[in-house]
Design a protein around this motif. Structure first.
Motif, PDB file in Angstrom:
ATOM      1  N   SER A  73       0.840  -1.197   0.000  1.00  0.00           N
ATOM      2  CA  SER A  73       0.000   0.000   0.000  1.00  0.00           C
ATOM      3  C   SER A  73       0.873   1.243   0.000  1.00  0.00           C
ATOM      4  N   PRO A  74       0.365   2.342  -0.529  1.00  0.00           N
ATOM      5  CA  PRO A  74       1.154   3.572  -0.516  1.00  0.00           C
ATOM      6  C   PRO A  74       1.314   4.075   0.917  1.00  0.00           C
ATOM      7  N   GLU A  78       3.905   9.169   0.461  1.00  0.00           N
ATOM      8  CA  GLU A  78       3.685   9.011  -0.987  1.00  0.00           C
ATOM      9  C   GLU A  78       2.370   9.638  -1.405  1.00  0.00           C
ATOM     10  N   CYS A  79       1.344   9.453  -0.582  1.00  0.00           N
ATOM     11  CA  CYS A  79       0.031  10.003  -0.912  1.00  0.00           C
ATOM     12  C   CYS A  79       0.050  11.526  -0.892  1.00  0.00           C
ATOM     13  N   GLY A  83      -0.070  12.128  -4.483  1.00  0.00           N
ATOM     14  CA  GLY A  83      -1.519  12.192  -4.558  1.00  0.00           C
ATOM     15  C   GLY A  83      -2.024  11.423  -5.757  1.00  0.00           C
ATOM     16  N   LYS A  86      -2.741   6.973  -7.712  1.00  0.00           N
ATOM     17  CA  LYS A  86      -2.210   5.883  -6.899  1.00  0.00           C
ATOM     18  C   LYS A  86      -2.688   5.946  -5.459  1.00  0.00           C
ATOM     19  N   CYS A  87      -3.161   7.132  -5.046  1.00  0.00           N
ATOM     20  CA  CYS A  87      -3.562   7.294  -3.660  1.00  0.00           C
ATOM     21  C   CYS A  87      -5.045   6.972  -3.507  1.00  0.00           C
ATOM     22  N   HIS A 179      -4.953  15.072   6.818  1.00  0.00           N
ATOM     23  CA  HIS A 179      -3.558  14.642   6.962  1.00  0.00           C
ATOM     24  C   HIS A 179      -2.626  15.702   7.547  1.00  0.00           C
TER      25      HIS A 179
END
Ligand code: NAG
Length: 324
Positions: A73-74, A78-79, A83, A86-87, A179
């Motif tokens: 998982s990311p 990374e997210c 962003g 992939k997130c 976040h």
């Protein structure tokens, strides 16, 4: 010989029972349908029995006899940095959350009991530990909400992100993650933006934060109303109040129309009693209901007053039709 077989059966049963409590990692839902989920480097022995019954929108991977092997998982970093596609969860800042706080179907606090007790967003659910414990363990709170949009928050953003991934694994598809901070930074942001000018009335976000108070009517998001009978159970004498303009000719059975001008509102307030009556205001989307409810409070109403948010007449009419 028969005796020996029986003895072996008993022994086997005992052995099975002694391993009946799998570690928590094994309790995650997997697309293999087992009550099991594992990463390839941490396989857990589990019974793949209910193959294919559960959704798993988040990651690729494969079913094995040891469980589901997930592709990595990311990470939170990374997210935040990349962003995009992939997130799997949308990352929001306090400002963004403040602007949208009232629009999520649910807000979920994943901090500990102690942190929750010290303060939380009033219109929110509490799933302490969801960052590390699989979402299936919170079924009593989460079940039936999988299609809803949810915001997850914690204190700094890290637990919210892990919890968001757990929700996605469980079957949620629209998950937002605060976040850049959490509670109490979010709370401060909302307070600052609501009280810049002491004479202005509270924002909707503030009322979601505090719940019903001396300045706030109590938010009642449509996603929180399971049936029409729920509305009527909010108090012994519930009065549904339709605050839409007169031009809307139809209303709900039994609802009182209170539209426009102060004079009418005052007149209406004379017909109800603070100690006895619970008022549930609705309009089309929740905006007018909120402002009229605040007006009731300004005019001195101290009893319970709710405003239906994120919808109103049309959705309620649908509920009443279904449940009568
Ligand atoms: C929200 O506030 C009300 C009134 O203060 C309280 O009774 C209720 O328990 C609160 N709900 C949550 C989830 O904190």
């Amino acid at each position: 010989m028969k005796m020996i077989v029986q003895y072996l059966t008993v022994l086997l049963t005992l052995l099975t029972l002694s391993s009946a409590n799998p570690p928590q990692m094994c309790l995650k839902m997997s697309p293999c349908g087992a009550d099991c989920y594992s990463t390839c480097d941490n396989p857990c022995q589990c019974d793949v029995t209910r193959r294919g019954q559960l959704p798993f929108p988040l990651y690729g991977g494969e079913c094995r006899s040891t469980g589901f092997c997930e592709t990595p998982s990311p990470t939170l970093e990374e997210c935040v940095e990349k962003g995009g596609a992939k997130c799997p969860t949308e990352m929001l800042s306090e400002m963004e959350v403040m602007e949208r706080l009232t629009q999520f179907d649910y807000r979920i606090d994943v901090r500990s009991d102690e942190e929750w007790k010290a303060g939380h967003v009033n219109i929110s659910l509490h799933t302490p530990g969801l960052a590390t414990i699989p979402a299936v363990n919170y079924q009593h709170v989460l079940q039936g909400k999988e299609e809803s949009s949810v915001l997850v928050y914690c204190r700094s953003g890290r637990r919210a992100f892990s919890a968001a991934l757990n929700l996605l694994r469980y079957g949620f598809s629209t998950v937002y993650s605060l976040h850049t901070g959490g509670y109490p930074t979010l709370s401060n942001t909302i307070m600052q933006h609501s009280l810049q000018d002491p004479t202005t009335s509270p924002t909707k976000a503030l009322c979601y934060l505090t719940g019903g108070s001396s300045v706030c009517p109590t938010p009642l998001p449509l996603s929180h109303i399971p049936s029409s009978s729920y509305l009527l159970s909010l108090g012994d004498h519930v009065t549904l109040v339709d605050v839409r303009p007169k031009s809307y000719t139809e209303s709900l059975d039994g609802a009182v129309r209170v539209y426009d001008k102060k004079r009418r509102i005052k007149k209406f307030l004379k017909t109800v009693e603070e100690k006895r009556d619970t008022l549930v205001l609705f309009c089309e989307k929740g905006i007018l209901a909120f402002s009229v409810a605040k007006h009731f409070i300004k005019l001195g109403w101290q009893g319970r007053v709710y405003f239906v948010d994120n919808g109103g007449y049309n959705e309620l009419r649908e509920l009443f039709r279904r449940h009568y």
